[in-house]
Design a protein around this motif. Structure first.
Motif, mmCIF file in Angstrom:
data_model
loop_
_atom_site.group_PDB
_atom_site.id
_atom_site.type_symbol
_atom_site.label_atom_id
_atom_site.label_comp_id
_atom_site.label_asym_id
_atom_site.label_seq_id
_atom_site.Cartn_x
_atom_site.Cartn_y
_atom_site.Cartn_z
ATOM 1 N N SER A 1 15.978 2.394 -6.379
ATOM 2 C CA SER A 1 16.922 2.902 -7.381
ATOM 3 C C SER A 1 16.806 4.407 -7.599
ATOM 4 N N ARG A 2 15.659 4.979 -7.246
ATOM 5 C CA ARG A 2 15.448 6.387 -7.566
ATOM 6 C C ARG A 2 16.176 7.350 -6.629
ATOM 7 N N LEU A 3 16.954 6.822 -5.686
ATOM 8 C CA LEU A 3 17.841 7.714 -4.938
ATOM 9 C C LEU A 3 18.781 8.405 -5.930
ATOM 10 N N HIS B 1 6.647 15.164 1.022
ATOM 11 C CA HIS B 1 6.499 15.206 -0.437
ATOM 12 C C HIS B 1 7.203 16.451 -0.967
ATOM 13 N N HIS B 2 7.024 16.743 -2.270
ATOM 14 C CA HIS B 2 7.792 17.834 -2.894
ATOM 15 C C HIS B 2 7.577 19.192 -2.214
ATOM 16 N N ASP B 3 6.405 19.382 -1.586
ATOM 17 C CA ASP B 3 6.129 20.684 -0.961
ATOM 18 C C ASP B 3 6.977 20.934 0.288
ATOM 19 N N GLY C 1 16.078 8.182 -18.661
ATOM 20 C CA GLY C 1 14.677 7.934 -18.351
ATOM 21 C C GLY C 1 14.568 7.460 -16.920
ATOM 22 N N ASN C 2 13.691 6.517 -16.658
ATOM 23 C CA ASN C 2 13.435 6.190 -15.259
ATOM 24 C C ASN C 2 13.955 4.820 -14.831
ATOM 25 N N ARG C 3 14.898 4.223 -15.573
ATOM 26 C CA ARG C 3 15.374 2.910 -15.138
ATOM 27 C C ARG C 3 16.442 2.990 -14.050
ATOM 28 N N LEU D 1 13.673 2.771 2.131
ATOM 29 C CA LEU D 1 13.362 4.133 1.710
ATOM 30 C C LEU D 1 12.970 4.140 0.239
ATOM 31 N N TRP D 2 11.888 4.872 -0.042
ATOM 32 C CA TRP D 2 11.393 5.034 -1.425
ATOM 33 C C TRP D 2 11.637 6.483 -1.797
ATOM 34 N N PHE D 3 12.628 6.696 -2.638
ATOM 35 C CA PHE D 3 13.030 8.073 -2.955
ATOM 36 C C PHE D 3 12.286 8.624 -4.153
ATOM 37 N N GLN E 1 0.852 -1.188 0.000
ATOM 38 C CA GLN E 1 0.000 0.000 0.000
ATOM 39 C C GLN E 1 0.892 1.243 0.000
ATOM 40 N N PHE E 2 0.511 2.216 -0.815
ATOM 41 C CA PHE E 2 1.192 3.509 -0.837
ATOM 42 C C PHE E 2 0.210 4.496 -0.222
ATOM 43 N N ILE E 3 0.685 5.442 0.565
ATOM 44 C CA ILE E 3 -0.212 6.503 1.044
ATOM 45 C C ILE E 3 0.438 7.857 0.789
ATOM 46 N N HIS E 4 -0.308 8.723 0.081
ATOM 47 C CA HIS E 4 0.096 10.114 -0.135
ATOM 48 C C HIS E 4 -0.822 10.997 0.698
ATOM 49 N N TRP E 5 -0.237 11.666 1.671
ATOM 50 C CA TRP E 5 -1.024 12.516 2.559
ATOM 51 C C TRP E 5 -0.176 13.710 2.959
ATOM 52 N N ALA F 1 -3.010 16.013 -7.839
ATOM 53 C CA ALA F 1 -3.383 16.984 -6.797
ATOM 54 C C ALA F 1 -2.212 17.382 -5.899
ATOM 55 N N GLU F 2 -1.246 16.470 -5.701
ATOM 56 C CA GLU F 2 -0.116 16.784 -4.821
ATOM 57 C C GLU F 2 0.881 17.742 -5.473
ATOM 58 N N TRP F 3 0.658 18.034 -6.761
ATOM 59 C CA TRP F 3 1.516 18.980 -7.488
ATOM 60 C C TRP F 3 0.901 20.374 -7.557
ATOM 61 N N THR G 1 14.289 13.223 -7.742
ATOM 62 C CA THR G 1 15.752 13.190 -7.930
ATOM 63 C C THR G 1 16.138 13.448 -9.379
ATOM 64 N N TRP G 2 15.200 14.031 -10.150
ATOM 65 C CA TRP G 2 15.449 14.080 -11.591
ATOM 66 C C TRP G 2 16.120 15.370 -12.070
ATOM 67 N N ASP G 3 16.363 16.316 -11.164
ATOM 68 C CA ASP G 3 16.923 17.598 -11.626
ATOM 69 C C ASP G 3 18.448 17.575 -11.734
HETATM 70 C C1 JFZ Z 1 6.452 11.176 -8.489
HETATM 71 C C2 JFZ Z 1 5.825 12.359 -7.800
HETATM 72 O O1 JFZ Z 1 6.102 13.524 -8.513
HETATM 73 C C3 JFZ Z 1 4.339 12.128 -7.658
HETATM 74 O O2 JFZ Z 1 3.730 13.236 -7.024
HETATM 75 C C4 JFZ Z 1 4.110 10.872 -6.841
HETATM 76 O O3 JFZ Z 1 4.627 11.041 -5.533
HETATM 77 C C5 JFZ Z 1 4.782 9.698 -7.536
HETATM 78 C C6 JFZ Z 1 4.702 8.436 -6.718
HETATM 79 O O4 JFZ Z 1 6.172 9.972 -7.799
HETATM 80 O O5 JFZ Z 1 6.032 11.203 -9.833
HETATM 81 C C7 JFZ Z 1 6.774 10.612 -10.803
HETATM 82 C C8 JFZ Z 1 8.089 10.323 -10.636
HETATM 83 C C9 JFZ Z 1 8.793 9.647 -11.632
HETATM 84 C C10 JFZ Z 1 8.151 9.265 -12.794
HETATM 85 C C11 JFZ Z 1 6.821 9.583 -12.974
HETATM 86 C C12 JFZ Z 1 6.126 10.264 -11.990
HETATM 87 N N1 JFZ Z 1 8.857 8.542 -13.759
HETATM 88 O O6 JFZ Z 1 10.055 8.211 -13.552
HETATM 89 O O7 JFZ Z 1 8.264 8.153 -14.786
#
Ligand code: JFZ
Length: 329
Positions: free
Chosen positions: A213-215, A87-89, A221-223, A178-180, A15-19, A38-40, A183-185
């Motif tokens: 891996s997303r640390l 979160h990002h905020d 891309g996202n691999r 940890l779920w990071f 389960q993931f929770i965004h709050w 919505a979190e953006w 980190t894309w900038d």
């Molecule tokens: C990110 C966050 O920006 C979003 O708000 C949420 O927390 C989500 C779980 O993670 O969004 C992403 C991050 C990476 C990709 C896509 C959405 N990606 O690598 O494709």
């Protein structure tokens, strides 16, 4: 280490929770809906940052009950939780001593991360902490390092990040991993040596800690693989709202797939985006991920008061009924 990853491989369903503060706005500002997750909403330029950043004064989840959350998750049959600590905020759901922008500055005051970690641990559900590196609120956050001043500020930011992560692991020693995110900038891409040492350091604090891996920032891309194509971290975090079709897609890696129940959007929104997935669809996705050796993580976005949308409650209940019959839960 191996034992921890063996356990991770056996989870199947999470389960993931965004709050957070974004949950208060419910995906709209002054009656107008934001056409995005919505979190953006803070990044939506029509919401002045000065207005967003004072939402902490309104965050008071009167009916929040971590034990009820954990019992719902248990009934649903999830084996682990990933919870948004920040979160990002930049708003911290624990009373961090490295910023004032925390739950302590809200009327609620109590440590939400502790309540969640304790309640889920009590139900036998492993807890992973979601942590956004990108921090829109922090004065030292930079998207890129163009000037010397940027580099000096970002060095302070890196120390802040390391301090917050240390604090989380020391306060919540039950943390399994940890779920990071965020980190894309370019700033983070230019901090590769720091990132390497940070990973080793965090693992030294908690033996067996599992790091996604997303640390690491990556150019491909996202691999999140290094220049030689080697997976970074302990498992691949790239499968986001998409399901691999074959073993070839997952490159022999450990991986998780995180999924929104609506088409997109992780935080609570009054009007959700696109199709709301049926329980059947979520179960099919779970089975597909498990059959390819991954874990499937279903996102929930509670309202600001801490209650779940009735549609989410129904999905959780029905998934749980299936899990009871079809898994060794
Ligand atoms: C990110 C966050 O920006 C979003 O708000 C949420 O927390 C989500 C779980 O993670 O969004 C992403 C991050 C990476 C990709 C896509 C959405 N990606 O690598 O494709």
């Amino acid at each position: 280490m191996d034992a921890d990853m063996a356990k991770w491989r056996g989870y199947g369903l999470g389960q993931f929770i965004h709050w957070g503060l974004y949950s208060i706005l419910e995906g709209k500002y002054k009656g107008k809906y934001y056409n995005g997750a919505a979190e953006w909403i803070r990044s939506w330029k029509e919401v002045p940052n000065a207005e967003y950043d004072v939402l902490n004064k309104q965050f008071n989840p009167a009916t929040f009950n971590a034990t009820a959350w954990a019992k719902m998750a248990k009934q649903m049959g999830v084996k682990y939780l990933t919870f948004t600590t920040k979160h990002h905020d930049g708003f911290c759901l624990w009373p961090s001593k490295y910023t004032d922008y925390t739950i302590e500055s809200s009327p609620y005051k109590k440590d939400i991360v502790k309540e969640v970690v304790d309640a889920y641990t009590k139900e036998g559900i492993d807890v992973y902490l979601y942590f956004s590196i990108m921090d829109w609120h922090h004065p030292d956050w930079r998207y890129d390092l163009k000037t010397k001043e940027d580099s000096i500020a970002f060095d302070r930011f890196k120390l802040f990040t390391k301090n917050q992560l240390t604090e989380l692991l020391q306060r919540y020693p039950q943390t399994k991993g940890l779920w990071f995110d965020g980190t894309w900038d370019n700033s983070w891409k230019k901090s590769g040596a720091f990132t390497d040492s940070l990973e080793q350091y965090l693992k030294s604090l908690v033996p067996g800690l599992i790091i996604g891996s997303r640390l690491r920032a990556d150019e491909k891309g996202n691999r999140h693989v290094d220049a030689n194509g080697v997976l970074m971290g302990d498992y691949e975090q790239g499968w986001e709202r998409k399901i691999p079709k074959t073993y070839a897609d997952v490159h022999g890696n450990d991986w998780d797939c995180v999924m929104t129940i609506p088409e997109n959007g992780w935080g609570y929104a009054e009007k959700w985006m696109g199709h709301w997935k049926t329980t059947n669809e979520l179960i099919e996705m779970t089975a597909q991920c498990v059959s390819l050796g991954g874990n499937f993580v279903v996102n929930f976005g509670p309202k600001a008061d801490g209650s779940f949308r009735k549609e989410e409650i129904a999905n959780a209940k029905e998934i749980g009924e299936w899990m009871k019959i079809n898994s060794d839960a």
